[in-house]
Write a protein that holds these residues in place. Structure first.
Motif, PDB file in Angstrom:
ATOM      1  N   SER A   1       0.832  -1.208   0.000  1.00 44.36           N
ATOM      2  CA  SER A   1       0.000   0.000   0.000  1.00 44.36           C
ATOM      3  C   SER A   1       0.866   1.257   0.000  1.00 44.36           C
ATOM      4  N   LEU A   2       1.883   1.266   0.851  1.00 47.95           N
ATOM      5  CA  LEU A   2       2.736   2.449   0.962  1.00 47.95           C
ATOM      6  C   LEU A   2       3.648   2.608  -0.254  1.00 47.95           C
ATOM      7  N   ASP A   3       4.252   1.518  -0.708  1.00 48.10           N
ATOM      8  CA  ASP A   3       5.160   1.585  -1.857  1.00 48.10           C
ATOM      9  C   ASP A   3       4.447   2.032  -3.125  1.00 48.10           C
ATOM     10  N   ASN A   4       3.172   1.663  -3.255  1.00 46.46           N
ATOM     11  CA  ASN A   4       2.415   1.973  -4.470  1.00 46.46           C
ATOM     12  C   ASN A   4       1.401   3.101  -4.300  1.00 46.46           C
ATOM     13  N   GLU A   5       1.467   3.750  -3.142  1.00 44.91           N
ATOM     14  CA  GLU A   5       0.584   4.889  -2.856  1.00 44.91           C
ATOM     15  C   GLU A   5      -0.890   4.539  -3.058  1.00 44.91           C
ATOM     16  N   ILE A   6      -1.292   3.413  -2.504  1.00 45.32           N
ATOM     17  CA  ILE A   6      -2.668   2.931  -2.637  1.00 45.32           C
ATOM     18  C   ILE A   6      -3.377   3.084  -1.303  1.00 45.32           C
ATOM     19  N   LEU A   7      -4.449   3.856  -1.296  1.00 42.49           N
ATOM     20  CA  LEU A   7      -5.257   3.988  -0.091  1.00 42.49           C
ATOM     21  C   LEU A   7      -6.052   2.699   0.088  1.00 42.49           C
ATOM     22  N   PRO A   8      -5.827   1.986   1.187  1.00 41.17           N
ATOM     23  CA  PRO A   8      -6.573   0.741   1.409  1.00 41.17           C
ATOM     24  C   PRO A   8      -8.063   1.014   1.637  1.00 41.17           C
ATOM     25  N   PRO A   9      -8.881  -0.005   1.523  1.00 35.62           N
ATOM     26  CA  PRO A   9     -10.310   0.182   1.791  1.00 35.62           C
ATOM     27  C   PRO A   9     -10.543   0.463   3.271  1.00 35.62           C
TER      28      PRO A   9
END
Length: 191
Positions: free
Chosen positions: A162-170
């Motif tokens: 999530s952090l490496d790919n800048e993805i906001l988790p659900p």
């Protein structure tokens, strides 16, 4: 590999967005009333615990380590265990919770994460942990299984992804948690 803390893991299990807000967005939270009350309860517990027997943990003897700083190079993980009981052949993490509630998944994962670090540090197996509830004077045993340890590793990978790919988790599926969350102002899709 990004160094994570056991609290990141515990928070991730509670709501997967919290580590994202803390690391990626550098949002810091303020201590809640519950957090501050918990610190006071823990101080009182430590003052009494060091002179008690190990009978409430169903152990004959051991050596107590309080506020023990732990780390794992293998997992790139660190944390501070409230207490560790070092026995002759095994080691046991003990977490103090100022709560009347039962044992939750994030607390089990926290103990399993400590188990990894304790095994690295002491070279002894850690397959059992305890949660002490001083408000109700009860101890809950948590068996630290291989499955629980695999969940720790998988969750750490999810946090880093999530952090490496800048993805906001659900958001968490348990929306009642959101009402008291210190990050609720950042979750525009929840309210």
């Amino acid at each position: 590999m990004l160094e994570l803390k056991v609290t990141d893991l515990k928070q991730f299990i509670y709501c997967s967005r919290i580590p994202y807000y803390q690391h990626f967005m550098s949002v810091t939270s303020k201590s809640t009333y519950k957090m501050e009350a918990g610190k006071d309860v823990e101080i009182d517990w430590v003052a009494l615990e060091w002179r008690r027997t190990f009978s409430k943990y169903s152990l004959d003897d051991g050596h107590r380590h309080f506020s023990l700083r732990l780390s794992s190079r293998k997992l790139a993980l660190s944390g501070i265990a409230d207490m560790v009981i070092e026995g002759k052949d095994k080691v046991y993490p003990v977490d103090c919770k100022a709560s009347f509630a039962g044992v939750f998944d994030n607390q089990k994962m926290q103990l399993a994460a400590y188990a990894f670090m304790l095994e690295e540090r002491f070279g002894k197996p850690c397959d059992l942990g305890f949660i002490y509830f001083p408000l109700k004077k009860e101890v809950a045993e948590v068996v630290i299984t291989g499955e629980l340890k695999r969940k720790v590793v998988a969750s750490l990978e999810q946090i880093r992804h999530s952090l490496d790919n800048e993805i906001l988790p659900p958001a968490t599926e348990t929306s009642t948690r959101c009402a008291e969350c210190e990050y609720r102002n950042f979750c525009g899709d929840v309210f």
